[in-house]
Design a protein around this motif. Sequence first.
Motif, PDB file in Angstrom:
ATOM      1  N   ALA A   1       0.982  -1.273   0.006  1.00  0.00           N
ATOM      2  CA  ALA A   1       0.032   0.029  -0.034  1.00  0.00           C
ATOM      3  C   ALA A   1       0.809   1.257   0.107  1.00  0.00           C
ATOM      4  CB  ALA A   1      -0.920  -0.064   1.109  1.00  0.00           C
ATOM      5  N   GLY A   2       2.004   1.184   0.422  1.00  0.00           N
ATOM      6  CA  GLY A   2       3.035   2.343   0.484  1.00  0.00           C
ATOM      7  C   GLY A   2       3.816   2.352  -0.779  1.00  0.00           C
ATOM      8  N   SER A   3       3.627   1.773  -1.674  1.00  0.00           N
ATOM      9  CA  SER A   3       4.334   1.531  -2.935  1.00  0.00           C
ATOM     10  C   SER A   3       5.780   1.009  -2.955  1.00  0.00           C
ATOM     11  CB  SER A   3       4.301   2.943  -3.726  1.00  0.00           C
ATOM     12  OG  SER A   3       4.784   2.816  -4.899  1.00  0.00           O
ATOM     13  N   VAL A   4       6.200   0.056  -1.710  1.00  0.00           N
ATOM     14  CA  VAL A   4       7.296  -0.378  -1.740  1.00  0.00           C
ATOM     15  C   VAL A   4       7.414  -1.251  -3.029  1.00  0.00           C
ATOM     16  CG1 VAL A   4       8.924  -1.837  -0.315  1.00  0.00           C
ATOM     17  CG2 VAL A   4       7.560   0.019   0.660  1.00  0.00           C
ATOM     18  N   GLU A   5       8.411  -1.343  -3.867  1.00  0.00           N
ATOM     19  CA  GLU A   5       8.444  -2.040  -4.853  1.00  0.00           C
ATOM     20  C   GLU A   5       9.388  -3.108  -4.937  1.00  0.00           C
ATOM     21  OE1 GLU A   5       8.966   1.280  -7.667  1.00  0.00           O
ATOM     22  OE2 GLU A   5       6.666   1.619  -7.743  1.00  0.00           O
ATOM     23  N   ASP A  30       7.497 -12.252  -2.106  1.00  0.00           N
ATOM     24  CA  ASP A  30       7.019 -12.919  -3.304  1.00  0.00           C
ATOM     25  C   ASP A  30       5.575 -12.717  -3.510  1.00  0.00           C
ATOM     26  OD1 ASP A  30       9.613 -13.356  -4.005  1.00  0.00           O
ATOM     27  OD2 ASP A  30       9.635 -15.482  -3.592  1.00  0.00           O
ATOM     28  N   ASN A  31       4.875 -13.330  -2.413  1.00  0.00           N
ATOM     29  CA  ASN A  31       3.225 -13.273  -2.330  1.00  0.00           C
ATOM     30  C   ASN A  31       2.833 -11.971  -2.607  1.00  0.00           C
ATOM     31  OD1 ASN A  31       3.613 -15.965  -1.995  1.00  0.00           O
ATOM     32  ND2 ASN A  31       2.882 -16.063   0.161  1.00  0.00           N
ATOM     33  N   ALA A  32       3.453 -11.014  -2.039  1.00  0.00           N
ATOM     34  CA  ALA A  32       2.996  -9.478  -2.235  1.00  0.00           C
ATOM     35  C   ALA A  32       3.354  -8.964  -3.459  1.00  0.00           C
ATOM     36  CB  ALA A  32       3.459  -8.753  -0.863  1.00  0.00           C
ATOM     37  N   GLY A  33       4.180  -9.498  -4.233  1.00  0.00           N
ATOM     38  CA  GLY A  33       4.673  -9.164  -5.565  1.00  0.00           C
ATOM     39  C   GLY A  33       5.699  -7.951  -5.279  1.00  0.00           C
ATOM     40  N   ILE A  34       6.512  -8.252  -4.223  1.00  0.00           N
ATOM     41  CA  ILE A  34       7.429  -7.040  -4.060  1.00  0.00           C
ATOM     42  C   ILE A  34       8.669  -7.888  -4.492  1.00  0.00           C
ATOM     43  CG2 ILE A  34       8.848  -5.902  -2.321  1.00  0.00           C
ATOM     44  CD1 ILE A  34       6.214  -5.583  -0.654  1.00  0.00           C
ATOM     45  N   LEU A  35       9.382  -7.275  -5.255  1.00  0.00           N
ATOM     46  CA  LEU A  35      10.775  -7.608  -5.849  1.00  0.00           C
ATOM     47  C   LEU A  35      11.703  -7.542  -4.734  1.00  0.00           C
ATOM     48  CD1 LEU A  35      11.296  -5.603  -8.977  1.00  0.00           C
ATOM     49  CD2 LEU A  35      10.584  -7.981  -8.996  1.00  0.00           C
ATOM     50  N   CYS A 145      11.755   4.287   7.989  1.00  0.00           N
ATOM     51  CA  CYS A 145      10.616   3.763   8.606  1.00  0.00           C
ATOM     52  C   CYS A 145      11.149   2.731   9.644  1.00  0.00           C
ATOM     53  CB  CYS A 145       9.853   2.699   7.489  1.00  0.00           C
ATOM     54  SG  CYS A 145       8.397   2.053   8.168  1.00  0.00           S
ATOM     55  N   PHE A 146      11.397   3.258  10.812  1.00  0.00           N
ATOM     56  CA  PHE A 146      12.366   2.473  11.790  1.00  0.00           C
ATOM     57  C   PHE A 146      11.669   2.280  13.074  1.00  0.00           C
ATOM     58  CE2 PHE A 146      15.748   2.879  15.121  1.00  0.00           C
ATOM     59  CZ  PHE A 146      16.340   1.930  14.772  1.00  0.00           C
ATOM     60  N   GLY A 147      11.655   1.135  13.554  1.00  0.00           N
ATOM     61  CA  GLY A 147      10.846   0.801  14.790  1.00  0.00           C
ATOM     62  C   GLY A 147      11.689   0.351  15.810  1.00  0.00           C
ATOM     63  N   GLY A 148      13.108   0.533  15.696  1.00  0.00           N
ATOM     64  CA  GLY A 148      13.890  -0.297  16.611  1.00  0.00           C
ATOM     65  C   GLY A 148      14.220   0.626  17.764  1.00  0.00           C
TER      66      GLY A 148
END
Length: 217
Positions: A1-5, A30-35, A145-148
Amino acid sequence: AGSVEAVNTANNHSHDYGDQSYTDTIQALDNAGILNFGYDKTVVTEVKGIKIGLVGIYELKDHLGREEQLKQNIAKVKADGAQITIVIFHWGNETETVPDTNQMTLGRLAIDEGADLVCGHHPHVLQGIETYKGKNIVYSLGNFCFGGNSNPGDKDTMIFQQTFTLKDGKLKKSDDINIIPCSLSTASGYNDYCQIKLEVDEKQRVLDKIEEYSNQI
């Protein structure tokens, strides 16, 4: 949804929960179609009719021991038809704003071997940008985008955009870049995990910081 390709999976946390979790991550992407690419896995994808080669290198464990892998991976995407090659490194020392000699050696080697753009991350802070043989080495993008960390001391980050132009199938020399200063959080006293584009004085402050760091290379 965030256009991570596309994502680079070569980093120091990708195997934190063993090989099975890494395999699961690849499957989820792979399932999400993200290279996805990294280590010895490379990708060549097509954008607007142009073939883009993606290489991901994890440098932290053996540093310059990655030279041969870097050469082979760049050669592989070239053999697969890449007209533009982008190399993403996971490298550098945490909280250091100046790249170390390993970063500089590998970044320049990538350009020497045919990379058209090099970007890096891991230091968790911004580092400078070097133009080497007409190509850009963006040593550290900082956190984005950092959650650490619930409240990173340095919340400055950036989006680095570059436009590539080809004529008759050949890449033209171009300085067409756009740096978008951001903060990894909309809140100043804690991390709310919501990035925000900086404006006016804060935008200029981060641009000045990047220029200062670049002049130190």
